[in-house]
Scaffold this motif. Structure first.
Motif, PDB file in Angstrom:
ATOM      1  N   GLN A   1       0.829  -1.201   0.000  1.00  0.00           N
ATOM      2  CA  GLN A   1       0.000   0.000   0.000  1.00  0.00           C
ATOM      3  C   GLN A   1       0.868   1.258   0.000  1.00  0.00           C
ATOM      4  OE1 GLN A   1      -3.651   0.490   0.196  1.00  0.00           O
ATOM      5  NE2 GLN A   1      -3.424  -1.523  -0.768  1.00  0.00           N
ATOM      6  N   PHE A   2       1.941   1.235   0.788  1.00  0.00           N
ATOM      7  CA  PHE A   2       2.854   2.382   0.849  1.00  0.00           C
ATOM      8  C   PHE A   2       3.491   2.617  -0.522  1.00  0.00           C
ATOM      9  CE2 PHE A   2       6.716   4.676   1.501  1.00  0.00           C
ATOM     10  CZ  PHE A   2       6.550   5.432   2.649  1.00  0.00           C
ATOM     11  N   ILE A   3       3.993   1.565  -1.134  1.00  0.00           N
ATOM     12  CA  ILE A   3       4.644   1.707  -2.441  1.00  0.00           C
ATOM     13  C   ILE A   3       3.656   2.221  -3.478  1.00  0.00           C
ATOM     14  CG2 ILE A   3       5.741   0.425  -4.327  1.00  0.00           C
ATOM     15  CD1 ILE A   3       6.948  -1.411  -2.150  1.00  0.00           C
ATOM     16  N   SER A   4       2.419   1.728  -3.436  1.00  0.00           N
ATOM     17  CA  SER A   4       1.399   2.188  -4.371  1.00  0.00           C
ATOM     18  C   SER A   4       1.094   3.672  -4.187  1.00  0.00           C
ATOM     19  CB  SER A   4       0.122   1.365  -4.188  1.00  0.00           C
ATOM     20  OG  SER A   4      -0.913   1.820  -5.031  1.00  0.00           O
ATOM     21  N   ALA A   5       1.061   4.127  -2.928  1.00  0.00           N
ATOM     22  CA  ALA A   5       0.713   5.525  -2.647  1.00  0.00           C
ATOM     23  C   ALA A   5       1.857   6.486  -2.939  1.00  0.00           C
ATOM     24  CB  ALA A   5       0.278   5.665  -1.192  1.00  0.00           C
ATOM     25  N   PHE A   6       3.101   6.072  -2.628  1.00  0.00           N
ATOM     26  CA  PHE A   6       4.227   7.017  -2.679  1.00  0.00           C
ATOM     27  C   PHE A   6       5.278   6.683  -3.727  1.00  0.00           C
ATOM     28  CE2 PHE A   6       2.545   7.084   1.695  1.00  0.00           C
ATOM     29  CZ  PHE A   6       2.140   8.412   1.742  1.00  0.00           C
ATOM     30  N   GLN A   7       5.124   5.527  -4.380  1.00  0.00           N
ATOM     31  CA  GLN A   7       5.998   5.146  -5.492  1.00  0.00           C
ATOM     32  C   GLN A   7       7.445   4.907  -5.085  1.00  0.00           C
ATOM     33  OE1 GLN A   7       4.484   4.552  -8.602  1.00  0.00           O
ATOM     34  NE2 GLN A   7       2.736   4.805  -7.221  1.00  0.00           N
ATOM     35  N   TYR A   8       7.671   4.497  -3.863  1.00  0.00           N
ATOM     36  CA  TYR A   8       9.002   4.051  -3.460  1.00  0.00           C
ATOM     37  C   TYR A   8       8.885   3.138  -2.254  1.00  0.00           C
ATOM     38  CZ  TYR A   8       8.845   7.792   0.108  1.00  0.00           C
ATOM     39  OH  TYR A   8       8.486   8.604   1.154  1.00  0.00           O
ATOM     40  N   GLN A   9       9.970   2.435  -1.994  1.00  0.00           N
ATOM     41  CA  GLN A   9      10.031   1.456  -0.905  1.00  0.00           C
ATOM     42  C   GLN A   9      10.299   2.143   0.431  1.00  0.00           C
ATOM     43  OE1 GLN A   9      10.213  -2.171  -0.535  1.00  0.00           O
ATOM     44  NE2 GLN A   9      10.495  -1.674   1.626  1.00  0.00           N
ATOM     45  N   PRO A  10       9.474   1.912   1.450  1.00  0.00           N
ATOM     46  CA  PRO A  10       9.818   2.443   2.771  1.00  0.00           C
ATOM     47  C   PRO A  10      10.995   1.676   3.357  1.00  0.00           C
ATOM     48  CG  PRO A  10       7.902   1.013   2.936  1.00  0.00           C
ATOM     49  CD  PRO A  10       8.228   1.107   1.468  1.00  0.00           C
ATOM     50  N   VAL A  11      11.846   2.372   4.104  1.00  0.00           N
ATOM     51  CA  VAL A  11      13.009   1.700   4.700  1.00  0.00           C
ATOM     52  C   VAL A  11      12.916   1.619   6.214  1.00  0.00           C
ATOM     53  CG1 VAL A  11      14.524   2.327   2.795  1.00  0.00           C
ATOM     54  CG2 VAL A  11      14.401   3.824   4.802  1.00  0.00           C
TER      55      VAL A  11
END
Length: 310
Positions: A118-128
């Motif tokens: 969901q995070f990647i879909s919303a912000f277009q990058y991988q959370p670390v």
């Protein structure tokens, strides 16, 4: 002397009320007002970089996600799992009570995967960077986070035992207060994970050493919700001094925490009025002013591995 750095890690959730009961319908004043109108300008005034750790319901809320995207690199965005809001079995609880360590089988991993996707879909990058809701990591959490591409974990609360909060055995007593590679099965201990654990800065009080009464005394948290500005500064100074004494050449990392909702009235149990919300915000300002005076850079959780050469 070794350099010191400050992280301010902010659990970012929907609005709550007394007893941490979620507003109905879900509301996000803690994002629209708390972050956009109060926290973001405060951090910008000190050239400071906060880390907002986003719960699934925040990531799914389109207006909140758009506002957070508009911060344009002035902050770090990471993930924060309150498992009730994540598939499989997502629902909207009155109070988020789950500890992710207690999910059976691979449910924890599936919920972490859902949140990450969901995070990647919303912000277009991988959370670390990641923090568990209610600090509830367990023996399967570290492996899941490694597999999902995280590099930093920040759920360990040194000197705190959460067993009486509904998850027997969840204790971080004896955990290091400076960053370390955690053991996969017992994150409170040093191990060989590829993740870097960045614990919340929490130090024991003298009373904590006393039998019986010591367990009933809250240790010192680097948290403006509970500590005056002066107390936050003294705690930071104590941690820096001790860390330098133990490892003179190693950079010192402080990790303050709060919720985005705490500096908005009626959005958390801690601020029932504008004045009470202002007090918490002013305490955070005092900590940032201290960091500015002492040339302590305020960085994101995800910046720490590079600083430590990890």
């Amino acid at each position: 002397m070794s350099r010191a750095y400050l992280c301010v890690s902010i659990d970012t959730e929907c609005d709550k009320g007394p007893g941490w009961r979620s507003r109905r319908p879900l509301a996000f004043g803690g994002v629209h007002v708390g972050i956009m109108e109060r926290l973001s300008p405060l951090f910008a005034s000190y050239g400071a970089k906060p880390t907002y750790l986003l719960s699934p319901e925040v990531v799914r809320d389109e207006q909140s996600a758009e506002q957070l995207k508009s911060l344009n690199g002035s902050c770090e965005l990471g993930a924060h799992l309150h498992g009730e809001y994540a598939e499989p079995g997502a629902w909207e609880p009155e109070v988020t009570r789950d500890f992710q360590r207690d999910y059976e089988g691979d449910v924890e991993h599936k919920k972490l995967t859902y949140l990450t996707d969901q995070f990647i879909s919303a912000f277009q990058y991988q959370p670390v960077s990641f923090r568990a809701g209610r600090f509830g990591i367990g023996p399967r959490t570290i492996g899941s986070l490694e597999a999902l591409g995280y590099s930093v974990e920040s759920s360990v609360t040194p000197n705190v035992d959460w067993s009486n909060q509904g998850s027997p055995g969840l204790s971080f007593e004896g955990a290091p207060t400076q960053p370390y590679r955690p053991d996969q099965e017992n994150p409170a201990k040093v191990g060989n994970s590829t993740l870097l654990e960045i614990p919340v800065t929490i130090r024991r009080r003298l009373l904590n050493a006393l039998p019986g009464i010591g367990k009933r005394v809250e240790p010192r948290w680097l948290r403006p919700t509970w500590m005056s500005g002066d107390a936050l500064v003294r705690l930071a100074e104590d941690e820096i001094a001790d860390a330098r004494r133990v490892s003179p050449g190693r950079p010192v990392i402080l990790n303050a925490m709060l919720h985005n909702t705490e500096i908005v009235p009626d959005a958390s149990p801690y601020a029932n009025s504008e004045q009470e919300a202002k007090v918490i915000l002013d305490r955070l300002r005092d900590l940032l002013a201290f960091a500015h005076r002492e040339q302590i850079a305020v960085i994101g959780l995800g910046d720490v591995p590079e600083i430590l050469g990890a």
